[in-house]
Motif scaffolding. Structure first.
Motif, PDB file in Angstrom:
ATOM      1  N   SER B 290       0.818  -1.206   0.000  1.00  0.00           N
ATOM      2  CA  SER B 290       0.000   0.000   0.000  1.00  0.00           C
ATOM      3  C   SER B 290       0.852   1.255   0.000  1.00  0.00           C
ATOM      4  CB  SER B 290      -0.891   0.003   1.237  1.00  0.00           C
ATOM      5  OG  SER B 290      -0.072   0.191   2.359  1.00  0.00           O
ATOM      6  N   ASP B 291       0.206   2.357  -0.352  1.00  0.00           N
ATOM      7  CA  ASP B 291       0.901   3.644  -0.375  1.00  0.00           C
ATOM      8  C   ASP B 291       1.339   4.065   1.022  1.00  0.00           C
ATOM      9  OD1 ASP B 291       0.345   3.573  -2.988  1.00  0.00           O
ATOM     10  OD2 ASP B 291      -0.836   5.417  -3.086  1.00  0.00           O
ATOM     11  N   TYR B 292       0.527   3.745   2.050  1.00  0.00           N
ATOM     12  CA  TYR B 292       0.897   4.244   3.372  1.00  0.00           C
ATOM     13  C   TYR B 292       2.120   3.527   3.933  1.00  0.00           C
ATOM     14  CZ  TYR B 292      -2.221   0.420   4.820  1.00  0.00           C
ATOM     15  OH  TYR B 292      -2.845  -0.798   4.971  1.00  0.00           O
ATOM     16  N   VAL B 293       2.328   2.277   3.503  1.00  0.00           N
ATOM     17  CA  VAL B 293       3.553   1.596   3.915  1.00  0.00           C
ATOM     18  C   VAL B 293       4.755   2.237   3.213  1.00  0.00           C
ATOM     19  CG1 VAL B 293       4.843  -0.555   3.600  1.00  0.00           C
ATOM     20  CG2 VAL B 293       2.602  -0.600   4.674  1.00  0.00           C
ATOM     21  N   ARG B 294       4.561   2.626   1.951  1.00  0.00           N
ATOM     22  CA  ARG B 294       5.635   3.315   1.233  1.00  0.00           C
ATOM     23  C   ARG B 294       5.974   4.635   1.945  1.00  0.00           C
ATOM     24  NH1 ARG B 294       4.011   4.985  -4.577  1.00  0.00           N
ATOM     25  NH2 ARG B 294       2.865   6.452  -3.301  1.00  0.00           N
ATOM     26  N   THR B 295       4.917   5.358   2.354  1.00  0.00           N
ATOM     27  CA  THR B 295       5.157   6.610   3.083  1.00  0.00           C
ATOM     28  C   THR B 295       5.957   6.347   4.349  1.00  0.00           C
ATOM     29  OG1 THR B 295       3.008   7.338   2.318  1.00  0.00           O
ATOM     30  CG2 THR B 295       4.038   8.646   4.030  1.00  0.00           C
ATOM     31  N   ALA B 296       5.569   5.300   5.074  1.00  0.00           N
ATOM     32  CA  ALA B 296       6.251   4.992   6.328  1.00  0.00           C
ATOM     33  C   ALA B 296       7.715   4.657   6.070  1.00  0.00           C
ATOM     34  CB  ALA B 296       5.548   3.833   7.031  1.00  0.00           C
ATOM     35  N   ARG B 297       7.974   3.913   4.983  1.00  0.00           N
ATOM     36  CA  ARG B 297       9.366   3.580   4.658  1.00  0.00           C
ATOM     37  C   ARG B 297      10.129   4.847   4.284  1.00  0.00           C
ATOM     38  NH1 ARG B 297       9.294  -0.619   0.021  1.00  0.00           N
ATOM     39  NH2 ARG B 297      11.533  -0.626   0.306  1.00  0.00           N
ATOM     40  N   ALA B 298       9.484   5.694   3.487  1.00  0.00           N
ATOM     41  CA  ALA B 298      10.152   6.914   3.039  1.00  0.00           C
ATOM     42  C   ALA B 298      10.430   7.855   4.203  1.00  0.00           C
ATOM     43  CB  ALA B 298       9.321   7.608   1.978  1.00  0.00           C
ATOM     44  N   ALA B 299       9.645   7.715   5.289  1.00  0.00           N
ATOM     45  CA  ALA B 299       9.857   8.582   6.447  1.00  0.00           C
ATOM     46  C   ALA B 299      10.927   8.007   7.366  1.00  0.00           C
ATOM     47  CB  ALA B 299       8.556   8.764   7.216  1.00  0.00           C
ATOM     48  N   GLY B 300      11.476   6.859   7.003  1.00  0.00           N
ATOM     49  CA  GLY B 300      12.588   6.313   7.755  1.00  0.00           C
ATOM     50  C   GLY B 300      12.208   5.411   8.908  1.00  0.00           C
ATOM     51  N   LEU B 301      10.917   5.075   9.050  1.00  0.00           N
ATOM     52  CA  LEU B 301      10.533   4.157  10.131  1.00  0.00           C
ATOM     53  C   LEU B 301      11.269   2.834   9.926  1.00  0.00           C
ATOM     54  CD1 LEU B 301       6.727   4.744  10.672  1.00  0.00           C
ATOM     55  CD2 LEU B 301       8.673   5.908  11.676  1.00  0.00           C
ATOM     56  N   SER B 302      11.621   2.180  11.016  1.00  0.00           N
ATOM     57  CA  SER B 302      12.412   0.958  10.916  1.00  0.00           C
ATOM     58  C   SER B 302      11.579  -0.149  10.285  1.00  0.00           C
ATOM     59  CB  SER B 302      12.870   0.524  12.308  1.00  0.00           C
ATOM     60  OG  SER B 302      11.751   0.081  13.042  1.00  0.00           O
ATOM     61  N   PRO B 303      12.251  -1.112   9.621  1.00  0.00           N
ATOM     62  CA  PRO B 303      11.503  -2.197   8.962  1.00  0.00           C
ATOM     63  C   PRO B 303      10.556  -2.917   9.918  1.00  0.00           C
ATOM     64  CG  PRO B 303      13.815  -2.251   8.323  1.00  0.00           C
ATOM     65  CD  PRO B 303      13.683  -1.191   9.375  1.00  0.00           C
ATOM     66  N   THR B 304      11.000  -3.138  11.159  1.00  0.00           N
ATOM     67  CA  THR B 304      10.153  -3.819  12.137  1.00  0.00           C
ATOM     68  C   THR B 304       8.890  -2.991  12.397  1.00  0.00           C
ATOM     69  OG1 THR B 304      12.284  -4.103  13.188  1.00  0.00           O
ATOM     70  CG2 THR B 304      10.402  -5.152  14.236  1.00  0.00           C
ATOM     71  N   ARG B 305       9.131  -1.700  12.585  1.00  0.00           N
ATOM     72  CA  ARG B 305       8.016  -0.800  12.874  1.00  0.00           C
ATOM     73  C   ARG B 305       7.031  -0.770  11.680  1.00  0.00           C
ATOM     74  NH1 ARG B 305       5.727   2.336  17.023  1.00  0.00           N
ATOM     75  NH2 ARG B 305       4.091   3.331  15.832  1.00  0.00           N
ATOM     76  N   VAL B 306       7.568  -0.730  10.472  1.00  0.00           N
ATOM     77  CA  VAL B 306       6.716  -0.704   9.280  1.00  0.00           C
ATOM     78  C   VAL B 306       5.904  -1.987   9.202  1.00  0.00           C
ATOM     79  CG1 VAL B 306       6.723  -0.748   6.756  1.00  0.00           C
ATOM     80  CG2 VAL B 306       8.217   0.834   7.975  1.00  0.00           C
ATOM     81  N   LEU B 307       6.603  -3.113   9.462  1.00  0.00           N
ATOM     82  CA  LEU B 307       5.950  -4.409   9.314  1.00  0.00           C
ATOM     83  C   LEU B 307       4.871  -4.605  10.377  1.00  0.00           C
ATOM     84  CD1 LEU B 307       6.206  -6.870   7.497  1.00  0.00           C
ATOM     85  CD2 LEU B 307       7.745  -7.878   9.163  1.00  0.00           C
ATOM     86  N   TYR B 308       5.241  -4.394  11.637  1.00  0.00           N
ATOM     87  CA  TYR B 308       4.297  -4.713  12.705  1.00  0.00           C
ATOM     88  C   TYR B 308       3.444  -3.522  13.135  1.00  0.00           C
ATOM     89  CZ  TYR B 308       6.914  -8.968  12.724  1.00  0.00           C
ATOM     90  OH  TYR B 308       7.504 -10.128  12.320  1.00  0.00           O
ATOM     91  N   GLY B 309       4.046  -2.330  13.141  1.00  0.00           N
ATOM     92  CA  GLY B 309       3.286  -1.175  13.601  1.00  0.00           C
ATOM     93  C   GLY B 309       2.285  -0.694  12.573  1.00  0.00           C
ATOM     94  N   VAL B 310       2.679  -0.716  11.306  1.00  0.00           N
ATOM     95  CA  VAL B 310       1.820  -0.131  10.276  1.00  0.00           C
ATOM     96  C   VAL B 310       1.059  -1.210   9.502  1.00  0.00           C
ATOM     97  CG1 VAL B 310       1.739   1.380   8.278  1.00  0.00           C
ATOM     98  CG2 VAL B 310       3.425   1.801  10.073  1.00  0.00           C
TER      99      VAL B 310
END
Lengths: 551, 395, 292
Positions: B290-310
Motif C-alpha cells: 500500500s501507499d501508506y507503507v511506502r510513506t512509512a518507509r520513506a519517512a525512515g521508520l524501521s523495517p520492524t516498525r513498518v511491518l508490525y506497527g503499520v
C-alpha cells in the motif's frame, strides 16, 4: 561547492515474468543546495522509479543495477539499510501522489507525524504530540490541535496532502522529493499545495525535486528541468532555457503539445496542419432549461442550470470536482433522471423519457458520448471491432455486411489501423483505445457528442493528437460538442463558448476567448490564476514573457 | 447481503483496515491530562476534547446499531427453524404417536402438539415456547432438549475454543511471515498448509491422527470422550475440564483432560488454519504493497516498525472479519470431530439424535447453534467497530 | 453477433494459446487439470474398471490388508475396498456437481440482480442470504436433511442451499462494481437495455472471480456431502460412497485396520485438493487481462 545530490549513470532493473527489464538507464543529474529540480516526463518514462531508487524504496523485484547515488558525499547505494533508515525522513523527505492512500488509514494523523519525530529523535513520547501539532501548523492547517486527532478519512484530499507534507518535513530534511504531489487534486488546491511546498522549501533553504508530467507546473516552480523519456534523461537545462531553446526533439514535442496561452489547436501538433474550420453555428440543437438534480441523500448536485447548444457549436463546461458538471452531462446524456427541468433536443423534450427506457428510444443514437477513461469505457471482453459494432447492432438496421463495412469506415475515420480491430482493449495503447471510443460514439452519426474529459487519462502528446482529431471530426461531420473538462486551457482550444460551473450552478458563460481573457466572475479568475501555464513558445511570443514563470 | 459489510459473516467482504490500541482512546491523553489538572485549555485543546467525547458517543451509537442489525438475523433464524420443525417428513403427529396408534390417538396427539391450528398460530406458540426456554422433549432420552444441550455445551465450547486459539496462534504468524518473505520457503509452506488444509476432510484427519498417535505410536489416549475413566471430572465451575482442573488444583486431571483434548483440538485446528492463514497472508500482502507503507518507509521508520506497527495492524482487520466464517466452519466441523472422538458435546448429541430420528433434538441443536453463531458474529462486529475508526464515520 | 465472426478464429486460437501459456507458466495448474481429467475418467468408467463387484461380500476374505489381489485391502464383509473407492467417484462427484450447478445458477442470478438493480431486490435477497449465513452452514445442512427426509436428493438440495450465499455475494459484488463502469454506460448509450447490459456486458466480466469461487466451492461441496453421509445422512449402506466408507472404517482404526478408512479418505482428499488447485488455474484462463 559539491552538489547535495549527485546521481550518475543510474540503471534500475526490475525482475518481471518476462525476464529482467531496465526501467531506468544512464540517468545522471545533480542537485545543488537550495535548488529545485523538475523531473518531467510522460507515464512510463521512469521518473518515479528514479526517485524511489534515490530513496532505496523500490518495489519488490526492483534493484539498482549500476550507477552512483551520492547524497552530501554519502554513497547511498553502499549505505546499509540502517543508515538509509536514518537518512529517509531526516535528510530526505518524500511526498507522494494520492495523499489519502499515502497515510495510514487507522492512525490519527498527529500520531503518524509523532512516530516519525520519535523515530528520528526529534521528540520523545511526551513531546511528540505537541511537536506534531507544530508540524501541522507549519503547513498552514487551521486548528492543528483538533486536526491532529483526525483520521485521514475525515480530511479532504488537499488537507491530506498537507499532512503528508508535514510528515515529510517534520524532521527538517535538507532535500524534499515530491512525486506528482498534486495529481488528482483540483487546480485551485493544486496551486495552494504547490505554493506551500515552494514557500516552505525556500524558507528552510531546502533543495527539492518535483516529479511531474505537467510541464507548466515544472516551469512555474522549478529552477532547472530534466526531461525524461523511456528511462533516460534526454535534456537538462534551466527552466527558461528549456522553453526558449529546447535542445532535444522530444522536449520540443512535449512543449509543443502542452496547451498554453496563445497556442492554437494545430500548434500542438508536431507537423503543422491547416486549422480545422469551425462550422458556423446553426439553429438551437439542445436547449436545457432549469435542470436540477437532488440525490436521494439530499445532496443538491445541480441547482437549476440552463444553456443552449446550437447545431455545429462546441460548448465547454468547466469546473472542479464536485461542481456538478458530470451530473449535468449524465442527465443530458439520459443516463440519469433529472429532478426537475427540461432537456429539449431538436425541440422535443427527451427529459420525460426515463433513463431506464432511453436506450430503446429512437433519439438514443442522436446523443452519444466519449468517456473520460478509455480503458474503463471499453468492455474488456469485446474486441475493438465488436465494441464499435455494438451501437450499430442495437440502434441501426444495418445488415451484417454493411455493418462490417461501416465499422471499418469508422476506424479509418478516426485513424485506427484496421489490423487493430481484432485486438482486445488490453492489447491497445491509450491513444488507440481513445480512438476506439470515439469511433463507437460516432457509429450512430450523432448530432450531439458529449466529451467527458476525453483526454484526462492521456499523456500530453497523445492528448494533442486526440484533440485535433476531435476538431477535424466536428468540421467534417458538423456535430455539436459539449466538452466537459476541468482544464480551461484545453477547453479553449476546442470550444466556441465556455460555461464555468461551481456548486451546482453556472457562474459564468460566454465566448471562449472573452472568458479566458477577461473573466467576469472572481471564481473564473481564480481558476485561471491557479492553472500553471508554461511560457509561450519562443516562436509564438517574445522571449521576455517567459520571465513570469521563473520562481 | 445489503448489510454484508457490517454483518460479520461477510468473510473477505471488505478489506477495511484498523488497529486496536489507538482507536479506543477518546480525547487526547495530553489534553485530557491538562484538563484534569485544572489547567485552562486553549481553544484547540477544547475542540480536541469535545471531539473525543463525540467520538465516544459515536462509538456507543455504532455498537447499538450493530446489536439492532443482528436482530433480523435472529428473526430469520427462528423462522427457518420453525419451518424446519414443521417440514418433518410425513405427518409429525402420526410419527410421534408411534406405529401402533389408531386414528383417534393420532388426532389427540395432533391437538396436543398444536398441529391442528393455523400456521401463524403455531408460529406464535413456537416463539412463546422458545422464549420460555422450551425446545421440546427428546424422544430418545425423554429429557428436555434445552437441558441436555446446556449440559453438553461446555464440552463443545472447550473443544472449539482451544482449536481456534491453537489455529490462530499458528495461522496468523504463518500468514504474516509468508507475506513478509514472499517467495521464500515460509511462503511456500504457508501455501501448502492453506491448500492442504482446505482439502482435508476433518473426519478423515481425525481418524488418521488416531491411527498414528493412538494405534501406531501409543502417545494419545483412546479417542473416547473428555476424560479417561481413571480420573474423576473436576468440580464443575466453568464446565471446561481443563479450566476446572486448574481451579481445583488437580494437575493430574488437567494432564488427563489435555491428553484427551489434544487430538480433537488439533484436528479441528488444522481445518480452521487454512482460511485464517490465507486471509492473513493476503491482507498482509495488500498492506505491504500500500501507499501508506511506502510513506512509512520513506519517512525512515524501521523495517520492524513498518511491518508490525503499520502493515500488521491494518492487515488484522480483514482477519477479524474472516473469524466469522471460521466460526461457521468450526461449529459444523465440530459435529464430525465429536463423532470421531466420541466427544460428549452437543454435536455428538445431534448425531445420535439423527440416527434414531429424534427430530426435536436435532432442530433444537440447529437453533441453538444458530443463536450461538449470531451472538459470535455480533461480538466480532463490535470488536471491529471498536478497532476501525472508519466504521464510525456514518454515526 | 455477426460482427464478431471475423475475429472468432483468431479469438479461439488466442484462447488456446493463452491456455497453453497458463499451463506452461504454472505447472501446478497443469497437474490440477490432469488430476481433474483423471477424476472425471474414474467417475465415467469407474464401474467398468472395478476389478470386483463393489457390493459382493465374502466372509472368507474379510479385513485383509492391501495385497496384489486387493490393492486397497478388503472390508469387514470382505468387499474389495479399491473397487468401492473407484465406483464411489461417480456418486460423490454427481452429488457435488449437481449441488454446485444448482447454487451457481440460482446464486449468480439473484446476486447479479441484486447488484445491478439494488433497492428492494437487493434488500430482499440480502435478507434471505443473511438468514442462511446466520446459521453455521454444515449445521443448517444437517437440519435441512433431517427436515426434508434422509435421501440423496435432499443432500443435493441442502448442499446447494448452503453454497448459495457464496455465489450470490460474489455475483452481487462483482456486478455492483461494474454497474456504473464506463463500458456499462457505453453499452447503455449503444442502445442496450438493462437486461442486455447486465447479461452481455457486465456478467461475462464478473465471471472470472465466480469461476474461482465455483471451483473452490466444488471442493467444499464434496466435503459437505461426504460429511453428511459420514454422520449417517443421505447415502445408505451398502452403497459405496467415500464419506460412509470412512465412517465404517473408523470403527476399525483403533484395532489397526487402517486401509478401510484411509483409502476412501485419501480419494476424497484428492478430489477436493484437485478442485482447489483448479480454482487458481481457472482464474488465469478466463481472465483476458492475463492474456499477453
Amino acid at each position: 561547492m559539491t552538489a547535495l545530490l549527485d546521481v550518475s549513470d543510474l540503471r534500475v532493473e526490475f525482475a518481471t515474468r518476462h525476464g529482467v527489464v531496465s526501467a531506468v538507464q544512464d540517468v545522471s543529474f545533480t542537485l545543488e543546495k537550495g535548488e529545485t529540480l523538475g523531473v518531467v516526463g510522460e507515464s512510463g518514462s521512469g521518473k518515479s522509479v528514479t526517485s524511489y531508487a534515490v530513496m532505496r524504496i523500490l518495489d519488490r523485484g526492483g534493484r539498482i543495477a549500476e550507477g552512483r547515488v551520492s547524497y552530501a558525499g554519502v554513497d547511498l547505494r553502499a549505505a546499509s539499510e540502517r543508515e538509509m533508515g536514518a537518512i529517509r525522513g531526516r535528510e530526505i523527505g518524500m511526498i507522494f501522489q494520492n495523499p489519502r492512500a499515502a497515510l495510514n488509514p487507522i492512525r490519527k494523523v498527529g500520531r503518524q507525524i509523532g512516530d516519525v519525530l520519535i523515530r528520528h529523535a526529534r521528540a520523545t513520547r511526551q513531546t511528540a504530540h505537541d511537536r506534531a501539532v507544530e508540524a501541522l501548523r507549519a503547513v498552514e492547517i487551521r486548528n492543528p490541535e483538533a486536526r491532529a486527532h483526525a483520521y485521514p478519512f475525515e480530511l479532504s484530499g488537499g488537507m491530506c496532502q498537507r499532512v503528508v507534507i508535514a510528515l515529510a518535513l517534520a524532521c527538517d530534511p535538507r532535500l524534499l522529493i515530491a512525486d506528482e504531489p498534486t495529481t488528482g487534486l483540483d487546480v485551485t488546491t493544486q496551486k495552494a499545495v504547490m505554493d506551500l511546498i515552494a514557500g516552505l522549501t525556500r524558507a528552510r533553504g531546502m533543495s527539492a525535486i518535483l516529479i511531474t508530467h505537467d510541464l507548466g507546473l515544472a516551469a512555474a516552480y522549478c529552477d532547472r528541468i530534466a526531461v525524461m523519456k523511456d528511462g533516460q534523461v534526454v535534456e537538462t537545462a534551466p527552466s527558461a532555457q528549456v522553453f526558449a531553446r529546447p535542445a532535444h526533439a522530444y522536449t520540443a514535442k512535449l512543449m509543443r503539445a502542452t496547451a498554453r496561452p496563445g497556442a492554437r489547436l494545430r500548434d500542438l501538433l508536431e507537423t503543422p496542419k491547416p486549422e480545422a474550420p469551425r462550422p458556423a453555428p446553426g439553429a438551437a440543437l439542445l436547449v436545457v432549461e432549469s435542470l436540477a438534480k437532488t440525490f436521494a441523500d439530499g445532496v443538491r448536485a445541480v441547482k437549476g442550470v440552463s444553456f443552449t447548444i446550437r447545431e455545429g457549436e462546441s460548448l465547454g463546461l468547466v469546473g472542479e470536482s464536485g461542481c456538478g458538471k458530470s451530473t449535468t452531462s449524465s442527465m443530458v446524456m439520459r443516463l440519469l433522471d433529472p429532478s426537475s427541468g427540461r432537456i429539449l433536443l431538436g425541440g422535443e423534450d427527451i427529459g420525460t423519457v426515463p433513463a431506464a427506457h432511453f436506450p430503446r428510444d429512437r433519439r438514443r443514437g442522436a446523443i452519444q458520448m466519449v468517456f473520460q477513461d478509455a480503458t474503463d469505457s471499453l468492455n474488456p471482453r469485446f474486441t475493438a471491432r465488436r465494441a464499435i459494432a455494438d451501437p450499430l447492432m442495437r440502434l441501426t438496421a444495418l445488415g451484417g455486411r454493411e455493418r462490417a463495412a461501416k465499422v471499418e469506415a469508422l476506424a479509418e475515420q478516426v485513424g485506427l489501423p484496421l489490423h487493430l480491430l481484432d485486438r482486445f482493449p488490453h492489447q491497445l495503447s491509450g491513444g488507440q483505445k481513445a480512438r476506439v471510443g470515439i469511433a463507437r460514439a460516432l457509429a450512430t452519426s450523432p448530432k450531439l457528442l458529449i466529451l467527458d474529459e476525453p483526454t484526462a487519462a492521456l499523456d500530453v502528446s497523445i492528448q494533442a493528437v486526440v484533440l485535433n482529431l476531435l476538431a477535424d471530426l466536428r468540421a467534417e461531420l458538423g456535430m455539436s460538442y459539449l466538452f466537459v473538462s476541468h482544464d480551461l486551457h484545453v477547453v479553449r482550444l476546442l470550444c466556441d463558448r465556455v460555461m464555468v460551473m461551481r456548486g451546482g450552478e453556472i457562474v459564468e458563460e460566454g465566448d471562449a476567448e472573452t472568458v479566458m481573457e477577461r473573466p467576469a466572475h472572481p471564481y473564473t479568475r481564480s481558476l485561471l490564476d491557479a492553472a500553471p501555464v508554461p511560457p509561450a513558445l519562443a516562436a509564438e511570443t517574445p522571449l521576455m514573457e517567459t520571465a513570469r514563470c521563473a520562481p | 447481503m445489503a448489510e454484508s459489510g457490517g454483518h460479520g459473516v461477510g468473510g473477505a467482504a471488505g478489506v477495511m483496515g484498523g488497529s486496536a490500541p489507538y482507536a479506543r482512546r477518546g480525547p487526547s491523553p495530553t489534553a485530557l491530562g491538562r484538563w484534569l489538572k485544572g489547567e485552562r485549555l486553549g481553544e484547540d485543546a477544547a475542540i480536541a476534547l469535545a471531539a473525543g467525547r463525540a467520538a465516544a458517543r459515536a462509538r456507543a451509537r455504532m455498537i447499538g446499531r450493530r446489536v439492532l442489525l443482528s436482530l433480523p438475523a435472529l428473526v430469520g433464524v427462528v423462522i427457518v427453524s420453525f419451518v424446519l420443525t414443521r417440514a418433518l417428513p410425513g405427518d409429525p403427529a402420526a410419527y410421534f404417536a408411534g406405529p401402533a396408534a389408531d386414528a383417534q390417538s393420532i388426532a389427540e396427539i395432533r391437538a396436543q402438539l398444536g398441529l391442528d391450528r393455523s400456521l401463524p398460530e403455531q408460529f406464535l406458540v413456537y416463539v412463546g415456547d422458545l422464549l420460555g426456554g422450551d425446545l421440546g422433549q427428546s424422544i430418545s432420552t425423554g429429557q428436555p432438549v434445552l437441558e441436555e444441550l446446556a449440559r453438553r455445551l461446555p464440552a463443545s465450547l472447550e473443544l472449539t475454543l482451544s482449536a481456534l486459539i491453537l489455529s490462530t496462534l499458528v495461522a496468523v504468524p504463518l500468514g504474516v511471515a509468508a507475506a513478509a518473505r514472499q517467495g521464500t520457503w515460509v511462503d511456500h509452506a504457508c501455501r501448502a498448509v492453506v491448500t492442504a488444509g482446505v482439502s482435508l476432510p476433518t473426519f478423515f484427519t481425525g481418524i488418521a491422527l488416531v491411527y498414528v498417535f493412538y494405534y501406531v505410536l501409543g502417545w494419545a489416549p483412546a479417542p473416547l470422550g473428555r476424560l479417561d475413566l481413571l480420573y474423576f471430572p473436576p468440580e464443575p465451575v466453568t464446565g471446561f475440564y481443563t479450566v476446572d482442573a486448574v481451579l481445583a488444583g488437580e494437575l493430574e486431571t488437567l494432564r488427563g483432560a489435555l491428553a484427551q483434548l489434544a487430538l480433537p483440538a488439533v484436528t479441528l485446528a488444522l481445518f480452521t488454519m487454512a482460511p485464517l492463514a490465507r486471509m492473513a497472508r493476503a491482507a498482509m500482502l495488500e498492506a505491504l504493497g500500500s501507499d501508506y507503507v511506502r510513506t512509512a518507509r520513506a519517512a525512515g521508520l524501521s523495517p520492524t516498525r513498518v511491518l508490525y506497527g503499520v502493515a500488521f495492524s491494518n492487515a488484522m482487520l480483514p482477519v477479524v472479519t474472516t473469524l466469522g466464517m471460521v466460526f461457521s466452519f468450526t461449529l459444523g466441523a465440530n459435529v464430525l470431530v465429536e463423532k470421531v472422538f466420541a466427544w460428549p458435546g452437543v454435536g455428538s448429541y445431534a448425531v445420535e439424535a439423527l440416527v434414531v430420528s429424534d427430530y426435536a433434538a436435532v432442530q433444537g441443536f440447529v437453533l441453538a447453534m444458530a443463536v450461538l453463531f449470531v451472538a459470535l458474529n455480533l461480538l466480532i462486529d463490535v470488536i471491529y467497530t471498536l478497532i476501525d475508526p472508519r466504521t464510525r464515520q456514518g454515526a | 453477433m455477426t460482427a464478431a465472426t471475423p475475429a472468432r478464429p483468431t479469438g479461439l486460437r488466442a484462447f488456446l494459446a493463452h491456455g497453453a501459456y497458463v499451463l506452461r507458466d504454472n505447472p501446478v495448474t497443469l497437474i490440477a487439470f490432469a488430476l481433474f481429467l483423471f477424476i472425471v475418467f474414474c467417475a465415467v468408467f469407474g464401474p467398468l474398471l472395478a476389478p470386483y463387484d463393489p457390493l459382493e461380500s465374502n466372509a472368507a476374505r474379510a479385513l485383509q490388508p492391501p495385497s496384489a489381489d486387493h490393492w486397497f485391502g478388503t472390508d469387514s464383509l470382505g468387499r474389495d475396498v479399491f473397487s468401492r473407492v473407484l465406483v464411489a467417484t461417480r456418486l460423490d462427484l454427481a452429488i457435488s456437481v449437481a449441488a454446485v450447478a444448482l447454487s451457481f445458477c440460482a446464486g449468480s442470478a439473484i446476486g447479479a440482480a441484486a447488484g445491478y438493480w439494488g433497492g428492494w431486490v437487493d434488500a430482499v435477497t440480502g435478507r434471505v442470504v443473511d438468514t442462511i449465513m446466520a446459521f453455521p452452514l454444515f449445521v443448517l445442512a444437517m437440519g435441512i436433511v433431517a427436515a426434508l427426509g434422509n435421501t440423496v436428493e435432499n443432500i443435493v438440495y441442502a448442499t446447494a442451499i448452503i453454497n448459495l450465499p457464496f455465489y450470490a455475494r460474489v455475483a452481487r459484488a462483482e456486478v455492483a462494481i461494474r454497474r456504473e463502469a464506463g463500458f456499462a454506460q457505453a453499452a447503455r448509450l449503444a442502445g442496450n437495455s438493462d437486461l442486455r447490459v447486465l447479461a452481455l456486458h457486465i456478467f461475462p466480466n464478473a465471471l472470472p472471480p465466480m469461476m474461482v469461487q465455483l471451483s473452490l466451492n466444488m471442493g467444499w461441496a464434496i466435503l459437505n456431502a461426504a460429511g453428511l453421509s459420514f454422520i449417517g445422512l443421505g447415502v445408505r449402506p451398502p452403497t459405496p460412497e467415500w464419506g460412509i466408507m470412512v465412517a465404517e472404517g473408523a470403527n476399525f482404526i483403533v484395532s489397526g485396520e487402517w486401509w478401510l478408512a484411509i483409502f476412501p479418505g485419501l480419494a476424497l482428499m484428492l478430489a477436493v485438493f484437485t478442485f482447489n488447485l483448479l480454482g487458481d488455474g481457472l482464474r488465469d484462463l478466463v481472465d483476458p487481462r492475463r492474456r499477453t
